[in-house]
Scaffold this motif. Structure first.
Motif, short mmCIF file in Angstrom:
data_model
loop_
_atom_site.label_atom_id
_atom_site.label_comp_id
_atom_site.label_asym_id
_atom_site.label_seq_id
_atom_site.Cartn_x
_atom_site.Cartn_y
_atom_site.Cartn_z
N UNK A 90 0.81 -1.21 0.00
CA UNK A 90 0.00 0.00 0.00
C UNK A 90 0.84 1.25 0.00
N UNK A 91 1.92 1.24 0.78
CA UNK A 91 2.81 2.39 0.83
C UNK A 91 3.46 2.66 -0.52
N UNK A 92 3.75 1.58 -1.27
CA UNK A 92 4.37 1.74 -2.59
C UNK A 92 3.42 2.39 -3.59
N UNK A 93 2.14 2.29 -3.34
CA UNK A 93 1.15 3.00 -4.16
C UNK A 93 1.02 4.45 -3.72
N UNK A 94 0.96 4.65 -2.42
CA UNK A 94 0.70 5.99 -1.88
C UNK A 94 1.89 6.93 -2.04
N UNK A 95 3.07 6.47 -1.62
CA UNK A 95 4.24 7.34 -1.52
C UNK A 95 4.59 8.08 -2.81
N UNK A 96 4.88 7.35 -3.91
CA UNK A 96 5.26 8.05 -5.15
C UNK A 96 4.19 9.00 -5.64
N UNK A 97 2.92 8.61 -5.49
CA UNK A 97 1.83 9.48 -5.96
C UNK A 97 1.78 10.78 -5.16
N UNK A 98 2.01 10.69 -3.86
CA UNK A 98 1.99 11.88 -3.01
C UNK A 98 3.13 12.83 -3.38
N UNK A 99 4.35 12.31 -3.50
CA UNK A 99 5.49 13.18 -3.78
C UNK A 99 5.39 13.78 -5.18
N UNK A 100 4.90 12.99 -6.14
CA UNK A 100 4.72 13.53 -7.48
C UNK A 100 3.64 14.62 -7.48
N UNK A 101 2.58 14.42 -6.72
CA UNK A 101 1.51 15.42 -6.63
C UNK A 101 2.05 16.73 -6.05
N UNK A 102 2.85 16.62 -5.00
CA UNK A 102 3.41 17.83 -4.38
C UNK A 102 4.32 18.57 -5.36
N UNK A 103 5.12 17.82 -6.12
CA UNK A 103 6.02 18.46 -7.08
C UNK A 103 5.23 19.11 -8.22
N UNK A 104 4.18 18.46 -8.67
CA UNK A 104 3.40 18.97 -9.80
C UNK A 104 2.57 20.19 -9.44
N UNK A 105 2.12 20.27 -8.19
CA UNK A 105 1.23 21.36 -7.81
C UNK A 105 1.95 22.53 -7.15
N UNK A 106 3.27 22.41 -6.98
CA UNK A 106 4.05 23.52 -6.42
C UNK A 106 4.63 24.36 -7.55
N UNK A 107 4.63 25.68 -7.36
CA UNK A 107 5.32 26.53 -8.33
C UNK A 107 6.80 26.17 -8.33
N UNK A 108 7.48 26.21 -9.47
CA UNK A 108 8.89 25.80 -9.53
C UNK A 108 9.77 26.48 -8.49
N UNK A 109 9.54 27.78 -8.24
CA UNK A 109 10.40 28.48 -7.29
C UNK A 109 10.04 28.17 -5.84
N UNK A 110 8.96 27.40 -5.62
CA UNK A 110 8.56 27.02 -4.27
C UNK A 110 8.50 25.51 -4.10
#
Length: 380
Positions: A90-110
């Motif tokens: 379950x963690x292998x499903x959750x973890x990458x998706x969470x970190x990718x979501x944070x990177x995609x939804x953050x402005x590059x300078x933030x």
């Protein structure tokens, strides 16, 4: 997730007493989660890279909840290990998706702040969840700690279902299985990618591999009971929390100066090694705890810095890249736990090996900086 990962070390003595097993054998409850996660994370990351993040995260939370409930009811250590393996899936499903979501939804300078706040939330679970879990274990049974953790996962999953917004990445056409695997495996052709994963794996072997034995160290050397062991988790969690928050603005400031992020990683890794040297050799409990807090602070800073660097250099492949990275992180945890389990906790060898993992992370970070400068990518 933070509570799930960091709750186990303080509970190792109680779990070992329940099943009449050694600390080294019981430590496989930490190792099995890491190995399960590491084994499937790249595959899951490739298959879900273009799936809606909300869907992937909710599925992962559901699987983790099942694993936690199996642990709560486990009649033997073997069944408990099965529950941890399910939790790792379950963690292998959750973890990458969470970190990718944070990177995609953050402005590059933030992006540094965005990812660091995610890491701080991870540590927040440790600050709140570990003391609560150990208090429950001390007053009733360690099984109740898992039961309450399951309720927390259900609550957070419900909020995610209601609140999580879609990202632009979910609109892309989903590739076939072979194309997805080629897309993911192609990352390994990049030398910098391989070095990032090596450094992260070494850092986690140091940080979490040593922390896996924190409960046993404080119980055996300083006489801490189960209730007091939660204090260790909270202090270490505060260290991780502060390290994540501090790392975020530092990483963003460092990027504006156009300096290589791995240069920061060298400092974090050396501080991690110093903290572990103190934690594993201290003659008094408060100094030992300070060492663990320092290692948590530095380890969180290293993680946030490297995660930002990874999501920047891999660009559109950040989903599979984060999956591979998380696999390396948990593999490093499993390696650190297993290797350190071969030595007596109060031995010089245990302290040397623990700190050596941190030094290895620093050495690999130095090599990354050398490669960046050689390739003319100092500002990456």
């Amino acid at each position: 997730m933070g509570s799930d990962l960091f709750l186990l070390p303080p509970l190792l003595p109680a779990i070992a007493a329940t099943y009449d097993t050694s600390i080294a054998s019981t430590a496989w409850v930490v190792t099995s989660f890491g190995l399960s996660y590491a084994a499937v994370s790249p595959l899951f990351g490739a298959l879900t890279a273009h799936r809606p993040k909300r869907q992937v995260i909710l599925l992962g939370v559901a699987v983790m909840t099942v694993g936690v409930l199996v642990c709560a009811a486990a009649p033997s250590l073997a069944v408990l290990l099965v529950g941890r393996v399910i939790g790792g899936l379950g963690g292998a499903l959750v973890g990458p998706a969470i970190w990718a979501y944070l990177a995609e939804t953050s402005a590059p300078h933030e992006r540094g702040r965005g990812i660091a706040r995610g890491a701080a939330a991870y540590a927040g679970g440790q600050i709140a969840g570990v003391p609560l879990g150990t208090l429950l274990a001390a007053g009733t049974s360690w099984r109740w700690a898992f039961a309450v953790l399951a309720l927390g996962l259900i609550a957070s999953g419900s909020l995610i279902a209601v609140r999580l917004r879609p990202t632009p990445a979910t609109a892309r056409r989903e590739p076939g299985l072979k194309a997805a695997l080629r897309f993911s495996a192609g990352l390994w052709r990049q030398p910098i990618f391989r070095l990032i994963l090596t450094a992260n794996s070494a850092a986690q072997a140091a940080r979490l591999g040593t922390y896996a034995y924190a409960g046993a160290i404080f119980a055996g050397q300083f006489g801490f009971g189960t209730g007091l062991l939660g204090l260790i988790g909270a202090v270490v969690g505060i260290g991780s929390f502060l390290g994540s928050l501090v790392a975020g603005p530092i990483v963003d400031w460092w990027a504006r100066l156009r300096r290589p992020a791995p240069l920061l990683g060298i400092g974090w890794a050396l501080l991690l090694a110093v903290g572990l040297a103190v934690a594993t050799t201290a003659p008094v409990w408060w100094l030992c705890m300070a060492g663990f807090a320092m290692s948590a602070f530095a380890g969180a800073g290293f993680f946030s810095t490297s995660q930002v660097f990874l999501t920047t250099v891999t660009a559109e492949r950040r989903g599979p890249a984060v999956a591979w990275n998380n696999s390396a992180l948990y593999l490093g945890t499993a390696i650190g736990t297993t290797v350190l389990g071969a030595f007596a906790l109060d031995s010089a060898a245990f302290a040397v090996v623990s700190a050596s993992f941190g030094i290895l992370a620093a050495a690999v970070s130095v090599w990354i900086v050398v490669r960046l400068r050689r390739d003319g990518l100092e500002s990456a």
